[in-house]
Design a protein around this motif. Sequence first.
Motif, short mmCIF file in Angstrom:
data_model
loop_
_atom_site.label_atom_id
_atom_site.label_comp_id
_atom_site.label_asym_id
_atom_site.label_seq_id
_atom_site.Cartn_x
_atom_site.Cartn_y
_atom_site.Cartn_z
N PRO A 133 -14.83 1.52 5.63
CA PRO A 133 -13.74 2.51 5.58
C PRO A 133 -13.12 2.78 6.94
N ALA A 134 -13.94 2.83 7.99
CA ALA A 134 -13.40 3.07 9.34
C ALA A 134 -12.52 1.91 9.78
N GLN A 135 -12.96 0.68 9.51
CA GLN A 135 -12.16 -0.49 9.87
C GLN A 135 -10.87 -0.54 9.06
N PHE A 136 -10.94 -0.09 7.81
CA PHE A 136 -9.74 -0.07 6.97
C PHE A 136 -8.70 0.90 7.55
N LYS A 137 -9.15 2.08 7.97
CA LYS A 137 -8.22 3.05 8.56
C LYS A 137 -7.60 2.49 9.83
N THR A 138 -8.39 1.80 10.63
CA THR A 138 -7.87 1.19 11.85
C THR A 138 -6.83 0.13 11.53
N TRP A 139 -7.13 -0.69 10.52
CA TRP A 139 -6.19 -1.75 10.12
C TRP A 139 -4.88 -1.15 9.61
N ILE A 140 -4.97 -0.10 8.80
CA ILE A 140 -3.77 0.56 8.29
C ILE A 140 -2.93 1.09 9.45
N ALA A 141 -3.57 1.72 10.41
CA ALA A 141 -2.84 2.27 11.57
C ALA A 141 -2.15 1.15 12.35
N GLN A 142 -2.83 0.03 12.51
CA GLN A 142 -2.25 -1.11 13.22
C GLN A 142 -1.05 -1.67 12.46
N GLU A 143 -1.18 -1.79 11.15
CA GLU A 143 -0.08 -2.31 10.34
C GLU A 143 1.11 -1.36 10.36
N GLN A 148 4.65 -2.56 11.78
CA GLN A 148 5.84 -2.58 10.93
C GLN A 148 6.90 -1.60 11.42
N LYS A 149 6.45 -0.51 12.04
CA LYS A 149 7.41 0.42 12.63
C LYS A 149 8.13 -0.23 13.79
N THR A 150 7.39 -0.96 14.62
CA THR A 150 8.00 -1.68 15.74
C THR A 150 8.97 -2.75 15.26
N ALA A 151 8.54 -3.49 14.24
CA ALA A 151 9.41 -4.53 13.70
C ALA A 151 10.67 -3.94 13.09
N SER A 152 10.54 -2.79 12.41
CA SER A 152 11.69 -2.14 11.82
C SER A 152 12.65 -1.64 12.89
N GLY A 153 12.10 -1.12 14.00
CA GLY A 153 12.94 -0.62 15.07
C GLY A 153 13.70 -1.74 15.80
N SER A 154 13.06 -2.91 15.89
CA SER A 154 13.68 -4.02 16.62
C SER A 154 14.82 -4.64 15.83
N THR A 155 14.84 -4.42 14.49
CA THR A 155 15.89 -5.00 13.67
C THR A 155 17.10 -4.08 13.55
N GLN A 156 16.95 -2.85 14.00
CA GLN A 156 18.08 -1.90 13.87
C GLN A 156 19.05 -2.06 15.04
N TYR A 180 0.86 -1.18 0.00
CA TYR A 180 0.00 0.00 0.00
C TYR A 180 0.91 1.24 0.00
N PRO A 181 1.32 1.71 -1.17
CA PRO A 181 2.32 2.79 -1.23
C PRO A 181 1.85 4.09 -0.58
N GLN A 182 0.55 4.33 -0.55
CA GLN A 182 0.03 5.55 0.08
C GLN A 182 0.30 5.56 1.59
N TYR A 183 0.35 4.36 2.16
CA TYR A 183 0.46 4.25 3.62
C TYR A 183 1.77 3.62 4.08
N ASN A 184 2.63 3.25 3.11
CA ASN A 184 3.90 2.61 3.44
C ASN A 184 3.67 1.33 4.24
N VAL A 185 2.72 0.53 3.77
CA VAL A 185 2.38 -0.73 4.42
C VAL A 185 2.57 -1.87 3.44
N ILE A 186 3.15 -2.97 3.93
CA ILE A 186 3.36 -4.17 3.11
C ILE A 186 2.85 -5.39 3.88
N THR A 187 2.03 -6.20 3.23
CA THR A 187 1.65 -7.49 3.82
C THR A 187 2.45 -8.56 3.10
N ASP A 188 3.34 -9.19 3.82
CA ASP A 188 4.27 -10.14 3.23
C ASP A 188 3.57 -11.42 2.82
N GLY A 189 4.05 -11.99 1.74
CA GLY A 189 3.58 -13.28 1.30
C GLY A 189 4.21 -14.40 2.10
#
Length: 234
Positions: free
Chosen positions: A212-222, A226-234, A110-119
Amino acid sequence: MGFPNPITTQGAITLSLWQGSWIAGLLVGAVVWGMILWAVIFHRKRGDKLPPQVRYNMPIEILYTVVPFVLIAVLFYYTARDENTVDAIPSNPAVTVDVVGFQWSWEFKYPQYNVITDGYMWNPAETTAENEKTMPELVIPEGESVKFNLTSTDVIHAFWVPEFLFKRDVVPGHENSFSVTATKTGTYIGHCSELCGLYHSRMLFTLKIVTPAQFKTWIAQEQASQKTASGSTQ
């Protein structure tokens, strides 16, 4: 008529065209069958006398030519009209999803939100239920236009959600796009519909259509996850 219930505005158009084609075909069939029965009943042989012939009858010849032409022209018009509508892509879609197909899974960005769901990679050692728990997840909002950009990293795949009544090839080195607007919430299973190797039949993903409201919540959670996961790998 064999189609699943559509869950997009584009799918409803496809279903309408499909049903209209069947109705037109059945009406033509009824006329032809009626004429055959009429000829069998009222023009069966009653003696050795040759019945009146209609060979080279200009009005009948014109009718034979004009009626099929009109039928084909009408079907062509509605097919072209609906195909253009289904293929139309809005200039400013509400959500854009970059879909990457690979042997044998999917990745959704989701390039607008910088979110990736991995395969995931299908694990033959695990049961189907265990594998399905890790199927990639595609989440889109109801009632908003969603544009999909499709690419492949290896061979040709095909992106298919049966309830979309639509599928499109996922080709390496060539981006294909399409857009849908979902009309109902729910969870569905997406497939690859192009034979792409050993585990082609297991190249599945989960589609979730939410409000739409649930989608915004899901995007925020993702984003937070992903921010937490990125921080833990640094």
